[in-house]
Write a protein that holds these residues in place. Structure first.
Motif, PDB file in Angstrom:
ATOM      1  N   PRO A 101       0.811  -1.224   0.000  1.00 44.76           N
ATOM      2  CA  PRO A 101       0.000   0.000   0.000  1.00 44.76           C
ATOM      3  C   PRO A 101       0.840   1.269   0.000  1.00 44.76           C
ATOM      4  N   LEU A 102       2.071   1.187   0.578  1.00 47.15           N
ATOM      5  CA  LEU A 102       2.942   2.365   0.602  1.00 47.15           C
ATOM      6  C   LEU A 102       3.374   2.784  -0.806  1.00 47.15           C
ATOM      7  N   SER A 103       3.347   1.860  -1.757  1.00 44.58           N
ATOM      8  CA  SER A 103       3.788   2.177  -3.116  1.00 44.58           C
ATOM      9  C   SER A 103       2.901   3.212  -3.779  1.00 44.58           C
ATOM     10  N   ARG A 104       1.723   3.441  -3.212  1.00 48.30           N
ATOM     11  CA  ARG A 104       0.802   4.426  -3.799  1.00 48.30           C
ATOM     12  C   ARG A 104       1.089   5.840  -3.299  1.00 48.30           C
ATOM     13  N   LEU A 105       2.044   5.979  -2.375  1.00 42.52           N
ATOM     14  CA  LEU A 105       2.419   7.294  -1.863  1.00 42.52           C
ATOM     15  C   LEU A 105       3.395   7.983  -2.808  1.00 42.52           C
ATOM     16  N   GLU A 106       3.277   9.300  -2.937  1.00 46.12           N
ATOM     17  CA  GLU A 106       4.233  10.072  -3.726  1.00 46.12           C
ATOM     18  C   GLU A 106       5.466  10.428  -2.904  1.00 46.12           C
ATOM     19  N   SER A 107       5.309  10.503  -1.591  1.00 46.22           N
ATOM     20  CA  SER A 107       6.422  10.762  -0.678  1.00 46.22           C
ATOM     21  C   SER A 107       5.988  10.313   0.704  1.00 46.22           C
TER      22      SER A 107
END
Length: 294
Positions: A174-180
């Motif tokens: 799910p963290l892969s969807r963060l931009e930063s």
């Protein structure tokens, strides 16, 4: 025949006789004649000529491909012969930080080895502290490392560029969807660091106290092992990025780590002893600097 084979390779790679002639520093008619003589020696046409263009025959395609292996073997033979004649070749022993994943060092080594074919170049990776100790003990000639100490007057200290802290996560996370991500958001998250057993306390203290990561740490001794923890979703991997990757691995995504909205940056430098007696380190340093972005 060897020279004719080289001309033939140049014609195939250039796509025309004119550019191949310029590449080989001969006239167009000369390179055309030499390729024709090569065909006569081989006994079959290698090129199918069509007015001002050509295409490879099936035999020509086979001959070209196999000739590349022949050229590679010849280069190895020449290198081996030179080593026999000059067993004490000048050596350049490089070290680089395990967290550095850029291509700049590889590019610099490729350029330097082309201009210094007699040099015996080797490279090892390590933690910040282990690289410093190896350089201090004259086991390494030049080290590419992040700056964690005040510059010493005993060493040449060349700033190469500035890295930005990123984390690698599984593309399925799910963290892969963060931009930063803010570094405080990673507190208590599973994090894999690359360090030998003797280096683990040093790396934990650096990421905890100097960077303020305060994650739940686990350790791997190699990048390949650490990446397994990443792609299986067991942990994230902090890495230093200087030049963004043009094509990241599909299984992994890199995410910038920020502190109060700002990138977490640190200097990457080349370090080598002053007056160490090796001129190769002095010659390699400007080549390396040129490969890093301004």
């Amino acid at each position: 025949m060897l020279r004719r084979i080289q001309y033939f390779q140049a014609v195939v790679e250039s796509g025309n006789f004119q550019d191949a002639a310029a590449k080989c520093h001969v006239s167009q008619s000369a390179i055309s004649q030499q390729v024709k003589k090569l065909e006569d020696e081989v006994g079959v046409p290698l090129l199918a000529r069509h007015n001002r263009t050509f295409s490879l025959t099936a035999a020509g395609a086979h001959f070209y491909r196999r000739s590349l292996f022949l050229a590679s073997l010849l280069e190895q033979l020449i290198a081996e012969t030179r080593r026999i004649d000059a067993p004490l070749r000048p050596a350049l022993r490089l070290g680089y930080n395990r967290a550095y994943l850029g291509s700049e060092l590889t590019q610099a080594v490729a350029e330097f080895s082309a201009s210094h074919p007699q040099a015996d170049i080797s490279a090892v990776s390590g933690s910040h502290e282990s690289l410093y100790l190896q350089m201090r003990d004259d086991a390494l000639d030049l080290v590419v490392n992040d700056q964690r100490r005040v510059f010493s007057s005993e060493y040449n200290n060349l700033v190469l560029g500035y890295s930005a802290l990123h984390i690698e996560v599984s593309s399925r996370s799910p963290l892969s969807r963060l931009e930063s991500v803010d570094i405080r958001e990673l507190e208590g998250q599973p994090c894999v660091l690359i360090a030998a057993k003797s280096e683990q306390d040093e790396e934990r203290l650096y990421y905890d106290l100097s960077l303020g990561l305060r994650a739940e740490y686990q350790f791997s001794e190699t990048l390949a092992e650490a990446r397994l923890s990443v792609v299986t979703g067991r942990a994230f991997l902090p890495v230093d990025v200087i030049t963004p990757a043009s094509a990241e691995e599909e299984a992994v995504r890199r995410i910038p780590v920020l502190r109060n909205g700002e990138a977490i940056r640190k200097a990457y430098c080349a370090f080598w002893k002053k007056g160490s007696g090796t001129t190769l380190a002095d010659a390699f340093a400007p080549v390396l600097r040129k490969c890093f972005p301004e």
